[in-house]
Design a protein around this motif. Structure first.
Motif, PDB file in Angstrom:
ATOM      1  N   SER A   1     -33.796  22.891  53.030  1.00  0.00           N
ATOM      2  CA  SER A   1     -33.455  21.923  52.243  1.00  0.00           C
ATOM      3  C   SER A   1     -34.211  21.011  51.739  1.00  0.00           C
ATOM      4  O   SER A   1     -35.580  20.824  51.647  1.00  0.00           O
ATOM      5  CB  SER A   1     -33.432  20.366  53.639  1.00  0.00           C
ATOM      6  N   ALA A   2     -33.547  21.120  50.045  1.00  0.00           N
ATOM      7  CA  ALA A   2     -34.146  20.350  49.015  1.00  0.00           C
ATOM      8  C   ALA A   2     -34.098  19.310  48.507  1.00  0.00           C
ATOM      9  O   ALA A   2     -33.022  18.652  48.693  1.00  0.00           O
ATOM     10  CB  ALA A   2     -33.767  21.636  47.592  1.00  0.00           C
ATOM     11  N   ALA A   3     -35.055  18.322  48.469  1.00  0.00           N
ATOM     12  CA  ALA A   3     -34.642  17.232  48.180  1.00  0.00           C
ATOM     13  C   ALA A   3     -35.563  16.954  47.117  1.00  0.00           C
ATOM     14  O   ALA A   3     -36.440  17.614  45.700  1.00  0.00           O
ATOM     15  CB  ALA A   3     -35.259  15.895  49.271  1.00  0.00           C
ATOM     16  N   CYS A   4     -35.303  15.731  46.091  1.00  0.00           N
ATOM     17  CA  CYS A   4     -35.029  15.896  44.570  1.00  0.00           C
ATOM     18  C   CYS A   4     -36.328  15.023  44.350  1.00  0.00           C
ATOM     19  O   CYS A   4     -35.979  13.486  45.097  1.00  0.00           O
ATOM     20  CB  CYS A   4     -34.281  15.252  43.134  1.00  0.00           C
ATOM     21  N   PHE A   5     -37.575  14.873  44.437  1.00  0.00           N
ATOM     22  CA  PHE A   5     -38.939  13.801  43.982  1.00  0.00           C
ATOM     23  C   PHE A   5     -38.388  12.255  42.983  1.00  0.00           C
ATOM     24  O   PHE A   5     -38.146  12.999  41.792  1.00  0.00           O
ATOM     25  CB  PHE A   5     -39.856  14.744  43.430  1.00  0.00           C
ATOM     26  N   VAL A   6     -38.326  11.679  43.925  1.00  0.00           N
ATOM     27  CA  VAL A   6     -38.300  10.566  43.404  1.00  0.00           C
ATOM     28  C   VAL A   6     -39.242   9.940  43.276  1.00  0.00           C
ATOM     29  O   VAL A   6     -40.590   9.159  44.452  1.00  0.00           O
ATOM     30  CB  VAL A   6     -37.686   9.124  44.059  1.00  0.00           C
ATOM     31  N   PRO A   7     -40.515   9.705  41.936  1.00  0.00           N
ATOM     32  CA  PRO A   7     -41.844   8.669  41.849  1.00  0.00           C
ATOM     33  C   PRO A   7     -41.245   7.413  42.687  1.00  0.00           C
ATOM     34  O   PRO A   7     -40.498   6.390  41.913  1.00  0.00           O
ATOM     35  CB  PRO A   7     -41.699   8.214  40.304  1.00  0.00           C
ATOM     36  N   LYS A   8     -42.186   6.981  43.317  1.00  0.00           N
ATOM     37  CA  LYS A   8     -42.100   5.545  44.488  1.00  0.00           C
ATOM     38  C   LYS A   8     -43.085   4.594  43.868  1.00  0.00           C
ATOM     39  O   LYS A   8     -44.506   4.943  43.718  1.00  0.00           O
ATOM     40  CB  LYS A   8     -42.384   6.091  45.918  1.00  0.00           C
ATOM     41  N   ALA A   9     -43.129   3.746  43.578  1.00  0.00           N
ATOM     42  CA  ALA A   9     -43.921   1.876  43.340  1.00  0.00           C
ATOM     43  C   ALA A   9     -44.473   2.290  44.326  1.00  0.00           C
ATOM     44  O   ALA A   9     -44.911   2.756  45.574  1.00  0.00           O
ATOM     45  CB  ALA A   9     -42.952   0.939  43.846  1.00  0.00           C
ATOM     46  N   HIS A  10     -46.025   1.803  43.760  1.00  0.00           N
ATOM     47  CA  HIS A  10     -47.262   2.046  44.951  1.00  0.00           C
ATOM     48  C   HIS A  10     -47.719   3.039  45.369  1.00  0.00           C
ATOM     49  O   HIS A  10     -48.958   3.338  46.035  1.00  0.00           O
ATOM     50  CB  HIS A  10     -46.985   1.024  46.345  1.00  0.00           C
ATOM     51  N   THR A  11     -47.288   4.436  44.677  1.00  0.00           N
ATOM     52  CA  THR A  11     -47.771   5.488  45.875  1.00  0.00           C
ATOM     53  C   THR A  11     -48.966   6.639  44.451  1.00  0.00           C
ATOM     54  O   THR A  11     -48.235   5.928  43.415  1.00  0.00           O
ATOM     55  CB  THR A  11     -46.932   6.698  45.818  1.00  0.00           C
ATOM     56  N   PRO A  12     -49.745   7.317  44.331  1.00  0.00           N
ATOM     57  CA  PRO A  12     -49.927   7.999  43.019  1.00  0.00           C
ATOM     58  C   PRO A  12     -49.376   8.236  42.230  1.00  0.00           C
ATOM     59  O   PRO A  12     -49.849   8.254  40.975  1.00  0.00           O
ATOM     60  CB  PRO A  12     -50.817   8.847  44.129  1.00  0.00           C
ATOM     61  N   PHE A  13     -48.199   8.831  42.698  1.00  0.00           N
ATOM     62  CA  PHE A  13     -46.986   9.620  41.870  1.00  0.00           C
ATOM     63  C   PHE A  13     -46.227   7.921  41.553  1.00  0.00           C
ATOM     64  O   PHE A  13     -45.413   8.803  40.775  1.00  0.00           O
ATOM     65  CB  PHE A  13     -46.112  10.592  42.125  1.00  0.00           C
ATOM     66  N   GLN A  14     -46.652   7.572  41.342  1.00  0.00           N
ATOM     67  CA  GLN A  14     -45.702   5.583  41.081  1.00  0.00           C
ATOM     68  C   GLN A  14     -45.752   6.084  38.681  1.00  0.00           C
ATOM     69  O   GLN A  14     -44.953   5.280  38.244  1.00  0.00           O
ATOM     70  CB  GLN A  14     -46.546   4.053  40.930  1.00  0.00           C
ATOM     71  N   TRP A  15     -47.052   6.698  38.272  1.00  0.00           N
ATOM     72  CA  TRP A  15     -46.777   6.788  37.357  1.00  0.00           C
ATOM     73  C   TRP A  15     -45.897   7.851  36.384  1.00  0.00           C
ATOM     74  O   TRP A  15     -45.806   8.054  35.288  1.00  0.00           O
ATOM     75  CB  TRP A  15     -48.276   6.798  36.378  1.00  0.00           C
ATOM     76  N   GLU A  16     -45.574   8.889  37.707  1.00  0.00           N
ATOM     77  CA  GLU A  16     -45.010  10.155  37.164  1.00  0.00           C
ATOM     78  C   GLU A  16     -43.737  10.198  36.623  1.00  0.00           C
ATOM     79  O   GLU A  16     -42.623   9.182  37.876  1.00  0.00           O
ATOM     80  CB  GLU A  16     -44.796  11.031  38.234  1.00  0.00           C
ATOM     81  N   PRO A  17     -43.485  10.852  35.288  1.00  0.00           N
ATOM     82  CA  PRO A  17     -41.818  10.776  35.088  1.00  0.00           C
ATOM     83  C   PRO A  17     -41.175  11.596  36.261  1.00  0.00           C
ATOM     84  O   PRO A  17     -41.402  12.723  37.326  1.00  0.00           O
ATOM     85  CB  PRO A  17     -42.090  11.426  33.353  1.00  0.00           C
ATOM     86  N   GLN A  18     -39.570  11.287  36.359  1.00  0.00           N
ATOM     87  CA  GLN A  18     -38.689  12.101  37.833  1.00  0.00           C
ATOM     88  C   GLN A  18     -37.975  13.259  36.752  1.00  0.00           C
ATOM     89  O   GLN A  18     -38.234  13.004  34.912  1.00  0.00           O
ATOM     90  CB  GLN A  18     -37.666  11.056  37.803  1.00  0.00           C
ATOM     91  N   ALA A  19     -37.979  14.210  36.957  1.00  0.00           N
ATOM     92  CA  ALA A  19     -37.720  15.753  36.207  1.00  0.00           C
ATOM     93  C   ALA A  19     -35.894  15.476  35.877  1.00  0.00           C
ATOM     94  O   ALA A  19     -35.226  14.344  36.573  1.00  0.00           O
ATOM     95  CB  ALA A  19     -37.434  16.464  36.707  1.00  0.00           C
ATOM     96  N   ASP A  20     -35.487  15.188  34.701  1.00  0.00           N
ATOM     97  CA  ASP A  20     -34.554  14.767  34.178  1.00  0.00           C
ATOM     98  C   ASP A  20     -33.220  15.571  35.424  1.00  0.00           C
ATOM     99  O   ASP A  20     -33.578  16.424  35.990  1.00  0.00           O
ATOM    100  CB  ASP A  20     -34.151  15.066  32.719  1.00  0.00           C
ATOM    101  N   ARG A  21     -32.108  15.469  35.440  1.00  0.00           N
ATOM    102  CA  ARG A  21     -30.940  15.692  36.475  1.00  0.00           C
ATOM    103  C   ARG A  21     -30.699  16.957  36.099  1.00  0.00           C
ATOM    104  O   ARG A  21     -30.366  18.051  36.363  1.00  0.00           O
ATOM    105  CB  ARG A  21     -29.779  14.525  36.225  1.00  0.00           C
ATOM    106  N   GLU A  22     -30.489  17.344  34.830  1.00  0.00           N
ATOM    107  CA  GLU A  22     -29.865  19.016  34.527  1.00  0.00           C
ATOM    108  C   GLU A  22     -31.090  19.720  34.990  1.00  0.00           C
ATOM    109  O   GLU A  22     -30.686  21.210  35.613  1.00  0.00           O
ATOM    110  CB  GLU A  22     -30.514  19.283  32.811  1.00  0.00           C
ATOM    111  N   THR A  23     -32.819  19.512  34.683  1.00  0.00           N
ATOM    112  CA  THR A  23     -33.742  20.515  35.218  1.00  0.00           C
ATOM    113  C   THR A  23     -33.673  20.524  36.769  1.00  0.00           C
ATOM    114  O   THR A  23     -33.705  21.793  36.834  1.00  0.00           O
ATOM    115  CB  THR A  23     -35.047  19.511  34.527  1.00  0.00           C
ATOM    116  N   LEU A  24     -33.300  19.061  37.437  1.00  0.00           N
ATOM    117  CA  LEU A  24     -33.105  19.421  38.484  1.00  0.00           C
ATOM    118  C   LEU A  24     -31.874  20.532  39.195  1.00  0.00           C
ATOM    119  O   LEU A  24     -31.864  21.331  40.328  1.00  0.00           O
ATOM    120  CB  LEU A  24     -32.838  17.939  39.829  1.00  0.00           C
TER     121      LEU A  24
END
Lengths: 615, 229
Positions: free
Chosen positions: A447-470
């Motif tokens: 099962s492959a979920a797409c990474f979603v950067p979430k508020a208050h996490t260490p990855f909150q500053w990270e960009p999400q990969a664009d839809r085409e790339t995903l």
């Protein structure tokens, strides 16, 4: 009433609205001081699987002076009938219009339910924008994990409750009743409510923006309104009320079983995980309390399955003793015990083996990433060896199917990591063959979920990969996972994109939500109802570019839309964790190792509660 | 194994739950009641509940039946007393009796069902028109009814399955009582009969708008109807 009966006759699943469930509470409307409608912005079967609803329902209805009823998002067939017949949205218990309640309380579990929040308000005949709402309309409040970035809904919600609700709900209802008695207007009540710790009143804050669209600051409009709102946390879960008389749904819920929460919080420290931050610290409930509550739950519901719930139940320090004491009590009653998900190791499988005499289902593990390198980046401290040993134990004990959760688009991911996913799936198959799983029955689901950067996490500053790339990444996996014994499920990149937009969104998105609602968006989390083209139109009409929210790398120096919401975890800790991610450095779990100074305990005056410290 | 026949009503909110949900609700209620349920052997032991005849969602059942199997005997009164307070809203125990273990299977036994349908007609419709409609149904040689099943549309003749039909009518309020064939084969749904009545009588209205009550379930013994439960 008769009119509603007629509607029920014409919908696909009338049981969603019929009520009468065992343990549902009907109270005398005229004998209470405050009436609350608890709104779950998704369909009944989903909402009734939610423990938070049952907790608050129990707490409020135990008060002499208050009542709580439930309302769920009506499925589109019911919505169409409500609209054509002009019948306002009603609650399950009394079938009264939602608009007649004093308080309408939404729980926000998922960003893609926001259009349902607006749609439900509209169907109830409640003015959507808080500033325009009349004094005689319900107070609209919201809580739940998504309230940790409340800004996209700031224009619609009078106040948000940040954090755990067990205690603050009383303070809030008391304040409401007092304000009512004193004849206070809504604005005056809201001003008072802002003094309650954990309560965020968005209308008392203003957001300023730079010309490039970034946030300049979010500031209180009045001098003594707190600059930051700190989450609520229940210090002693054993002393907190637990729903041992939950409403038993009469139509089958998504999770149709008793829920026994064994602990709250998780400090495994996965760097993408929001729950791991916002529910800190870990607080285990005592064995005695769980045994008592578990048995009462079974007696009061008639469930034949009890799920030991938490964010990672196998980590409960007294799991063996708990299971050992439950089994002899439950077995003669034919009650089975289940765990929501498994840690990827042999201990977890051993526990699962003891719980399930009939190994009928699928065992689920979440390695999250395909290579050790990337698992180190996200701090998922599971090795391939652990996983394969777990899988081996599972196949050897009779399970035929294994499901593996992964994320694609994680920070630093390369093709090698995707190859790692396919290699891992292939290794699992090989283990299955070696363990002699009958040919034709062996199955692995990836099962492959797409990474979603979430508020208050260490990855909150990270960009999400664009839809085409995903999409390409998913197609890449699809091409490589050709073995017929492997199934691939994936999350839609467009849905994940919107999730990222709202997870990190600010107040300006309220215009987009209004436009999307007007264009007919709702049930966006449901594939059959999600319409991305409408969303694109909504963004275009509002003059906002969703990519600015989802695809941008946020700078450490930037003000984030949720900076005024305090989880107790320090920003320094998040920055450190973010940087450690890029160095591939693992961070241990404070349950078993030293304190990592994330900040939550001193900041909130709490401490982890672990029954037995592992040697 | 000890067998108890529970007669119950399914009304109010419970009217809106489907058959599978009813089975689940009944099992949970028995567990809450602390009844010593009998379980099947094998890998996945299940308790045994045999319902006489599923009641379509939305219909009100006034005399529904289920056989519940216990592993130790209990007084029928005690079963009733324990079950009554723990049922979901709208499921009401009417009676519990012990039945011999070897009694015929309840589901296989049912042959007839009686229903009452209530609904409104245009008040301009006369009692004579209603009488004519009833006669038209009873005198018809054949009544084609189309049912939309999972496997597509199926047309069949429902006339042989209608044994009794009577109507009371007063200024727009219509009450139709009927006895029809019921059971695992050739079961007639009361909506089909009301539809036929409206169609053959040329009466305006929609069977969808009627409220249906199942008033009894029967076996046929020596040409006579004998009520179950």
């Amino acid at each position: 009433m008769l009119e509603i009966e007629r509607l029920l006759q014409r919908v696909e699943k009338p049981g969603r609205y019929a009520g009468g469930e065992y343990n549902a509470v009907r109270k005398n409307w005229d004998r209470v001081a405050v009436r609350v409608a608890f709104a779950f912005p998704d369909v009944y079967e989903v909402g009734m699987s939610h423990l938070g609803l049952q907790i608050l329902y129990g707490i409020v209805n135990r008060r002499q002076d208050a009542l709580m009823e439930r309302v769920f998002a009506p499925w589109p067939d019911m919505e169409a009938l409500l609209r054509t017949k002009g019948i306002p949205l009603f609650t399950i218990e009394s079938r009264r219009p939602v608009r007649d309640f004093d308080i309408l309380a939404f729980t926000l579990q998922y960003e893609l339910t926001y259009t349902n929040v607006l749609n439900m308000m509209e169907l109830a005949g409640i003015t959507l924008t808080a500033a325009a709402r009349g004094e005689n309309e319900p107070l609209v409040i919201a809580g739940g994990p998504c309230a940790f970035n409340p800004e996209p809904l700031a224009a619609f919600v009078d106040l948000f409750v940040i954090g755990e609700g067990e205690e603050v709900v009383h303070e809030l209802l008391d304040a409401y009743i007092r304000a009512r008695r004193e004849g206070k207007r809504r604005t005056a009540f809201l001003r008072d409510a802002a003094d309650i710790p954990g309560v965020y009143v968005p209308s008392l804050y203003a957001a300023d923006y730079f010309s490039d669209g970034r946030i300049a600051g979010i500031r209180p409009l009045l001098p003594d309104v707190p600059a930051r709102v700190t989450k609520r946390v229940v210090r002693d879960l054993d002393a907190a009320p637990f729903p041992t008389h939950p409403v038993v749904p009469t139509i089958e819920a998504v999770h149709d079983r008793g829920m026994l929460e064994i602990f709250r919080g998780c400090t495994r420290g996965c760097r993408f995980c929001q729950a791991g931050i916002i529910y800190r610290p870990v607080r285990e409930r005592s064995l005695e309390r769980l045994l008592a509550d578990g048995q009462e739950l079974v007696r009061n519901t008639g469930y034949d399955e009890i799920s030991l719930t938490s964010l990672s139940s196998v980590d409960y320090s007294q799991l063996y003793p708990l299971v050992d004491r439950f089994l002899p009590v439950f077995k003669p009653e034919r009650v089975s015990i289940s765990l929501p998900s498994l840690r990827a190791d042999a201990f977890a499988v051993e526990i699962a083996r003891r719980l399930q005499e009939v190994r009928k289902g699928t065992l689920t593990f979440a390695p999250e990433a395909g290579t050790q390198r990337l698992r180190d980046v996200i701090n998922k401290r599971v090795t391939e060896e652990d996983l394969l040993r777990a899988v081996e134990a599972a196949f050897a004990s009779g399970w035929l199917r294994v499901k593996l959760y992964f994320m694609v688009g994680l920070p630093t991911e390369t093709e090698t990591d995707l190859d790692g996913i396919t290699a891992l799936a292939a290794s699992v198959l090989k283990v299955g063959e070696r363990c002699g799983v009958p040919k034709g029955r062996l199955r692995v689901t990836v099962s492959a979920a797409c990474f979603v950067p979430k508020a208050h996490t260490p990855f909150q500053w990270e960009p999400q990969a664009d839809r085409e790339t995903l999409r390409e990444k998913i197609l890449y996996l699809k091409r490589r996972l050709k073995d017929r014994r492997i199934d691939l499920d994936w999350h839609d990149p467009e849905t994940s994109f919107l999730e990222a937009v709202f997870a990190r969104g600010d107040r300006r998105l309220s215009a987009v939500l209004l436009a999307a609602r007007r264009l007919g968006c709702r049930f966006d989390g449901w594939r059959e109802h999600f319409d991305f083209a409408r969303w694109q139109q909504a963004f275009a009409e509002s003059g906002l570019d969703p990519a600015d929210y989802a695809y941008r790398r946020y700078d450490y120096s930037e003000v984030l839309a949720w900076d005024h919401i305090d989880t107790g975890v320090s920003r320094d800790f998040l920055v450190t964790e973010h940087q450690r991610a890029y160095r591939g450095e693992l961070t241990p779990d404070c349950r078993w190792e030293d304190c990592l100074a994330c900040g939550v305990c001193p900041e909130l005056g709490v401490a982890p509660v672990i029954l037995e410290v592992r040697s | 194994m000890f067998r108890y026949r529970v007669t119950f009503r399914k009304e109010g909110p419970a009217r809106w739950i489907g058959h599978l949900d009813l089975v689940r609700a009944m099992e949970r209620a028995c567990r809450r009641a602390g009844l010593p349920l009998w379980y099947s052997e094998g890998f996945n032991p299940r308790p045994r509940f045999v319902f006489a005849l599923p009641l379509p969602v939305g219909h009100i059942g006034l005399k529904e039946l289920v056989d519940v199997y216990l592993r130790v005997p209990a007084g029928a009164d005690s079963v009733k007393a324990r079950l009554a307070p723990v049922l979901p809203g709208g499921i009401v125990v009417v009676a519990v009796v012990r039945v011999p273990r070897e009694a015929p299977n309840l589901m296989a036994a049912v042959q007839r069902a009686s229903y009452v349908a209530e609904g409104g007609l245009d008040p301009a419709v006369t009692p004579a028109a209603v009488e004519t409609a009833v006669r038209a149904v009873l005198e018809a040689k054949e009544i084609k009814s189309v049912r939309q099943g999972k496997a597509g549309r199926k047309e069949r003749d429902i006339r042989p399955g209608i044994f009794d039909l009577a109507a009371e009518y007063d200024r727009g309020e219509l009450r139709v009582a009927m006895t029809v064939k019921a059971g695992q084969q050739g079961n007639i749904r009361p909506e089909e009969v009301v539809e036929a009545l409206l169609r053959l009588g040329g009466l305006p209205g929609d069977a969808m708008d009627f409220t249906f009550y199942r008033t009894g379930l029967f076996v046929v013994t020596a040409g006579r109807l004998v009520g179950l439960g």
